[in-house]
Write a protein that holds these residues in place. Sequence first.
Motif, PDB file in Angstrom:
ATOM      1  N   PHE A  12       0.812  -1.214   0.000  1.00  0.00           N
ATOM      2  CA  PHE A  12       0.000   0.000   0.000  1.00  0.00           C
ATOM      3  C   PHE A  12       0.850   1.271   0.000  1.00  0.00           C
ATOM      4  O   PHE A  12       0.603   2.201  -0.774  1.00  0.00           O
ATOM      5  CB  PHE A  12      -0.936   0.012   1.207  1.00  0.00           C
ATOM      6  N   LEU A  50     -12.378   0.997  -0.737  1.00  0.00           N
ATOM      7  CA  LEU A  50     -11.852  -0.344  -1.005  1.00  0.00           C
ATOM      8  C   LEU A  50     -12.267  -1.338   0.075  1.00  0.00           C
ATOM      9  O   LEU A  50     -11.715  -2.438   0.143  1.00  0.00           O
ATOM     10  CB  LEU A  50     -10.326  -0.299  -1.104  1.00  0.00           C
ATOM     11  N   LYS A  53     -12.176  -5.541   0.098  1.00  0.00           N
ATOM     12  CA  LYS A  53     -11.361  -6.165  -0.945  1.00  0.00           C
ATOM     13  C   LYS A  53     -10.123  -6.794  -0.319  1.00  0.00           C
ATOM     14  O   LYS A  53      -9.605  -6.307   0.682  1.00  0.00           O
ATOM     15  CB  LYS A  53     -10.962  -5.145  -2.009  1.00  0.00           C
ATOM     16  N   ILE A  58      -6.322  -5.453  -4.052  1.00  0.00           N
ATOM     17  CA  ILE A  58      -5.981  -4.027  -4.035  1.00  0.00           C
ATOM     18  C   ILE A  58      -4.631  -3.799  -4.703  1.00  0.00           C
ATOM     19  O   ILE A  58      -4.459  -2.875  -5.509  1.00  0.00           O
ATOM     20  CB  ILE A  58      -5.974  -3.498  -2.588  1.00  0.00           C
ATOM     21  N   THR A  61      -4.910  -4.225  -8.526  1.00  0.00           N
ATOM     22  CA  THR A  61      -5.561  -3.063  -9.137  1.00  0.00           C
ATOM     23  C   THR A  61      -4.589  -1.898  -9.240  1.00  0.00           C
ATOM     24  O   THR A  61      -4.500  -1.234 -10.286  1.00  0.00           O
ATOM     25  CB  THR A  61      -6.792  -2.651  -8.314  1.00  0.00           C
TER      26      THR A  61
END
Length: 299
Positions: A12, A50, A53, A58, A61
């Motif tokens: 992330f 989000l 998910k 994630i 994507t």
Amino acid sequence: MDIDVLIVGGSFAGLSAAMQLVRGRRKVVVLDTNQPRNRFARASHGVFGLDGKSPAEIRATALSQLALYPGFQLVEDAAVGVEKLRGGFEVAAESDAVYRAKKLILASGITDQLPDLPGVKAFWGKSVIHCPYCHGYELSDRPLGVFATSELSFHQAAMIPDWGATTLFTQGQFNPEGEVLGHLIDRGVVLEETPITNLLGAKGQLQAVLLADGREIPLEGLYVSPKAMLASPLIRMLDLALEDSLVGSIVKVDAFKESSVNGVFVAGDLSNPMQSGTFAIASGTMAGVAAHRSLIFNK
């Protein structure tokens, strides 16, 4: 140096940093081993837009969107060495490849040091968790517990009754007193001093805990506060300043996520005292923007 920014870590925080930089038309290489801290969780919750998910979905994507930018490159490799050069950094990868970049962003995350408790790994990220905002809603209205690992667990135990009936397992080591004890009692927390010796359940779902005196207590969710382990060798090699936090040592950064070494930015759980997917994304965004500004104003 043909790479503007090398990012170590592609979850992330790292991919959020990359997005800012490639949109700034900079050349970015992300080194990643695809072993994120959140890989044990079925879903990421509380991340705006989000919610629900999976971490893998994630990431996929984000990578599909980043791939549309010509300045982006993902390399599945581990960073194992680093050297500060004039005007930038040289990073050695496990594959023996060498990358030179003007700026460096570390976003490789941390390793959770779980309690030495039989069965804990089988349930970790599913029904043994650390963050009620990330996974607590899915365990609502079930018998819940907090496994005490420090006095921080008292704070955690005071929060959890908002999700369900809560027992604080002190393990006979961490016993609240005074106002702290009074607050826990007011919140309806039950204290259990007999240590947990095993976790019982199947397929990732906790069903009960076994205590040292032979009792079994039904439990469907157990909160723990693991210690954060800074696994990246680059932190030591760069001699980055550290600071203490409630989760353990983290890398010390300024408001723009720059470390004690000029040109090295640190994002995500490596530098965040409060840790979640949302905080990781936010800190990655800041690190990416700050690294871009550093390329412009502090060459």
